[in-house]
Design an enzyme around this catalytic site. Structure first.
Site, PDB file in Angstrom:
ATOM      1  N   ASN A  81       0.784  -1.083   0.063  1.00 33.40           N
ATOM      2  CA  ASN A  81      -0.047  -0.020   0.123  1.00 33.40           C
ATOM      3  C   ASN A  81       0.824   1.186  -0.006  1.00 33.40           C
ATOM      4  O   ASN A  81       1.480   1.515   0.820  1.00 33.40           O
ATOM      5  CB  ASN A  81      -0.957   0.031   1.082  1.00 33.40           C
ATOM      6  CG  ASN A  81      -1.769   1.196   1.506  1.00 33.40           C
ATOM      7  OD1 ASN A  81      -1.725   2.095   0.499  1.00 33.40           O
ATOM      8  ND2 ASN A  81      -2.328   1.447   2.455  1.00 33.40           N
ATOM      9  N   TRP A  82       1.079   1.773  -1.310  1.00 33.76           N
ATOM     10  CA  TRP A  82       1.805   2.834  -1.459  1.00 33.76           C
ATOM     11  C   TRP A  82       1.296   4.331  -0.820  1.00 33.76           C
ATOM     12  O   TRP A  82       2.057   5.196  -0.508  1.00 33.76           O
ATOM     13  CB  TRP A  82       2.168   3.213  -2.821  1.00 33.76           C
ATOM     14  CG  TRP A  82       2.835   2.303  -3.654  1.00 33.76           C
ATOM     15  CD1 TRP A  82       3.118   0.977  -3.280  1.00 33.76           C
ATOM     16  CD2 TRP A  82       3.204   2.370  -5.118  1.00 33.76           C
ATOM     17  NE1 TRP A  82       3.595   0.223  -4.146  1.00 33.76           N
ATOM     18  CE2 TRP A  82       3.854   1.243  -5.113  1.00 33.76           C
ATOM     19  CE3 TRP A  82       3.545   3.418  -5.646  1.00 33.76           C
ATOM     20  CZ2 TRP A  82       4.547   1.114  -6.464  1.00 33.76           C
ATOM     21  CZ3 TRP A  82       4.194   3.170  -6.912  1.00 33.76           C
ATOM     22  CH2 TRP A  82       4.506   2.049  -7.256  1.00 33.76           C
ATOM     23  N   LYS A  83       0.161   4.136  -0.246  1.00 37.94           N
ATOM     24  CA  LYS A  83      -0.367   5.491   0.347  1.00 37.94           C
ATOM     25  C   LYS A  83      -0.550   6.558  -0.694  1.00 37.94           C
ATOM     26  O   LYS A  83      -0.249   6.394  -1.757  1.00 37.94           O
ATOM     27  CB  LYS A  83       0.110   5.778   1.457  1.00 37.94           C
ATOM     28  CG  LYS A  83      -0.113   4.222   2.608  1.00 37.94           C
ATOM     29  CD  LYS A  83       0.254   4.410   3.890  1.00 37.94           C
ATOM     30  CE  LYS A  83       0.066   3.202   4.805  1.00 37.94           C
ATOM     31  NZ  LYS A  83       0.033   3.159   6.245  1.00 37.94           N
TER      32      LYS A  83
ATOM     33  N   HIS B 259      -9.335   1.028   4.962  1.00 37.78           N
ATOM     34  CA  HIS B 259      -8.121   1.346   5.886  1.00 37.78           C
ATOM     35  C   HIS B 259      -8.282   2.103   6.837  1.00 37.78           C
ATOM     36  O   HIS B 259      -9.233   3.242   6.655  1.00 37.78           O
ATOM     37  CB  HIS B 259      -7.048   1.904   4.807  1.00 37.78           C
ATOM     38  CG  HIS B 259      -5.511   1.854   5.087  1.00 37.78           C
ATOM     39  ND1 HIS B 259      -5.326   2.820   6.194  1.00 37.78           N
ATOM     40  CD2 HIS B 259      -4.758   0.925   5.170  1.00 37.78           C
ATOM     41  CE1 HIS B 259      -4.034   2.546   6.565  1.00 37.78           C
ATOM     42  NE2 HIS B 259      -3.662   1.386   6.002  1.00 37.78           N
TER      43      HIS B 259
ATOM     44  N   GLU C  81      -6.728   4.574   8.028  1.00 34.40           N
ATOM     45  CA  GLU C  81      -6.445   6.178   7.553  1.00 34.40           C
ATOM     46  C   GLU C  81      -7.745   6.594   6.996  1.00 34.40           C
ATOM     47  O   GLU C  81      -8.083   7.570   7.067  1.00 34.40           O
ATOM     48  CB  GLU C  81      -5.188   6.359   6.595  1.00 34.40           C
ATOM     49  CG  GLU C  81      -4.112   6.113   7.427  1.00 34.40           C
ATOM     50  CD  GLU C  81      -2.876   5.525   6.864  1.00 34.40           C
ATOM     51  OE1 GLU C  81      -2.741   5.705   5.397  1.00 34.40           O
ATOM     52  OE2 GLU C  81      -2.038   4.821   7.368  1.00 34.40           O
TER      53      GLU C  81
ATOM     54  N   GLU D  64      -4.865  -4.768  10.596  1.00 33.76           N
ATOM     55  CA  GLU D  64      -3.935  -3.873  10.734  1.00 33.76           C
ATOM     56  C   GLU D  64      -4.230  -2.936  12.091  1.00 33.76           C
ATOM     57  O   GLU D  64      -4.928  -1.932  12.158  1.00 33.76           O
ATOM     58  CB  GLU D  64      -4.012  -2.839   9.583  1.00 33.76           C
ATOM     59  CG  GLU D  64      -3.579  -3.449   8.344  1.00 33.76           C
ATOM     60  CD  GLU D  64      -3.070  -2.610   7.198  1.00 33.76           C
ATOM     61  OE1 GLU D  64      -2.207  -2.814   6.644  1.00 33.76           O
ATOM     62  OE2 GLU D  64      -3.584  -1.310   7.125  1.00 33.76           O
TER      63      GLU D  64
ATOM     64  N   GLY E  35       2.767   2.370  10.799  1.00 32.48           N
ATOM     65  CA  GLY E  35       3.921   3.837  10.598  1.00 32.48           C
ATOM     66  C   GLY E  35       4.572   4.165  11.957  1.00 32.48           C
ATOM     67  O   GLY E  35       5.098   4.984  11.965  1.00 32.48           O
TER      68      GLY E  35
ATOM     69  N   SER F 117       3.744  -1.711  10.278  1.00 34.63           N
ATOM     70  CA  SER F 117       5.347  -1.801  10.590  1.00 34.63           C
ATOM     71  C   SER F 117       6.231  -3.032   9.945  1.00 34.63           C
ATOM     72  O   SER F 117       6.905  -3.627  10.561  1.00 34.63           O
ATOM     73  CB  SER F 117       5.614  -1.572  11.846  1.00 34.63           C
ATOM     74  OG  SER F 117       5.447   0.026  12.137  1.00 34.63           O
TER      75      SER F 117
ATOM     76  N   GLY G  22       2.996  -1.129   4.065  1.00 33.12           N
ATOM     77  CA  GLY G  22       3.096   0.462   4.060  1.00 33.12           C
ATOM     78  C   GLY G  22       4.314   1.157   3.612  1.00 33.12           C
ATOM     79  O   GLY G  22       4.728   0.716   2.641  1.00 33.12           O
ATOM     80  N   GLY G  23       5.026   1.608   4.597  1.00 35.60           N
ATOM     81  CA  GLY G  23       6.330   2.380   4.425  1.00 35.60           C
ATOM     82  C   GLY G  23       7.163   1.560   3.721  1.00 35.60           C
ATOM     83  O   GLY G  23       8.118   2.019   2.834  1.00 35.60           O
TER      84      GLY G  23
HETATM   85  P1  13P Z   1       3.247   0.571   7.419  1.00 34.75           P
HETATM   86  O1  13P Z   1       3.868  -0.571   6.923  1.00 34.75           O
HETATM   87  O2  13P Z   1       3.948   1.683   7.323  1.00 34.75           O
HETATM   88  O3  13P Z   1       3.205   0.474   9.238  1.00 34.75           O
HETATM   89  O4  13P Z   1       1.779   0.892   7.092  1.00 34.75           O
HETATM   90  C1  13P Z   1       1.088  -0.369   7.267  1.00 34.75           C
HETATM   91  C2  13P Z   1      -0.339  -0.186   6.484  1.00 34.75           C
HETATM   92  O5  13P Z   1      -0.887   0.894   6.875  1.00 34.75           O
HETATM   93  C3  13P Z   1      -0.899  -0.903   5.171  1.00 34.75           C
HETATM   94  O6  13P Z   1      -1.741  -0.580   4.792  1.00 34.75           O
END
Ligand code: 13P
Length: 267
Positions: free
Chosen positions: A12-14, A104, A106, A176, A182, A222, A243-244
């Site tokens: 997930n590149w956000k 998600h 977010e 999650e 993050g 993470s 994510g990151g």
């Molecule tokens: P991180 O891997 O940056 O913690 O993010 C996880 C995430 O929200 C994937 O959808």
């Protein structure tokens, strides 16, 4: 992870990487990612760039299609078309993607998405032949108060209500925990495994043991190449939503470690 279920490593590149950066990044990681997914028969990698970059990534993936690398959107609306400024519809997503991330944390936190909306989107995804990755998870306060089970229960019953029984096994759930997203503070394999086990159990109550046995449940929060083995070694965890680390070369390393661990576990 049980080898009867195909593992998923999704990125997930956000809100990162517009056209140029998306193109450069995919061209950078693709050769190595192709090798990794080709080395294990039961793995699928799904790249989820921002909507605006989907077509660029789609064009690169289409040049030399690799069966185990697919494209996903990060969100969509549930209506097919019309006056919904700023939204994209399942029909549009379907033109480029196999998959869509829904609910998600977010989106739930910053854009007020409710379980009811996530449910409508999930049903719309299934109707249009998209594979939904439905995200659930508790926040830090709920975690500290010992409310994880309750929160998961409410989210599953709400976000995944009324699925057509024959499609119930096409769903992917991503567990999650918000406190792990993050923050660099991932859950442990054991801690995540317990919640994922509960998710499978609750899903079984809703859609029967067969659907629960085929349901793919990912861990997210993470995830790095340093901790992926711990998660994928758990029999209930079928992969990760990253994510990151998914916008770095470490994404390929995560996939590689996943395959390595599954090969050892499964034999
Ligand atoms: P991180 O891997 O940056 O913690 O993010 C996880 C995430 O929200 C994937 O959808």
């Amino acid at each position: 992870m049980a080898h009867t279920r195909t593992a998923i490593i999704a990125g997930n590149w956000k809100m990162n990487y517009g056209l140029k950066q998306a193109r450069e990044f995919v061209q950078e990681i693709l050769p190595a990612l192709e090798q990794v997914v080709a080395s294990y028969p039961h793995i699928l990698s799904i790249l989820c760039p921002p909507a605006i970059s989907l077509e660029t990534v789609h064009a690169i993936l289409s040049e030399k299609p690799v069966p185990h690398i697919e494209l996903g959107a990060q969100n969509m609306y549930f209506e097919e078309k019309g006056a919904f400024t700023g939204e994209i519809s399942p029909l549009m997503v379907r033109e480029l993607c196999s998959t869509v991330i829904l609910g998600h944390s977010e989106r739930r936190t910053y854009f007020g998405e409710s379980d009811e909306q996530v449910n409508k989107k999930t049903l719309a995804a299934l109707i249009h032949g998209l594979r939904p990755i439905v995200c659930i998870g508790e926040n830090l306060e709920q975690y500290e108060m010992g409310e994880t089970g309750e929160v998961i229960h409410t989210q599953i019953k709400g976000s995944l209500a009324n699925l057509p029984t024959q499609q119930a096994q096409e769903i992917v759930i991503a567990y999650e925990p918000i406190w792990a997203i993050g923050t660099g503070k991932a859950a442990t394999g054991e801690g995540a495994g317990k919640v994922v086990h509960l998710i499978r159990h609750l899903y079984g109550e809703m859609y029967g043991s067969e659907a629960a046995a085929s349901l793919r449940i990912l861990y997210g929060g993470s995830v790095t190449s340093g901790n992926i083995s711990e998660f994928i070694a758990h029999p209930d965890i079928d992969g990760a939503l990253v994510g990151g680390a998914s916008i770095k070369a470490d994404f390929v390393e995560i996939a590689r470690k996943m395959v390595e661990t599954m090969t050892q576990v499964v034999g």
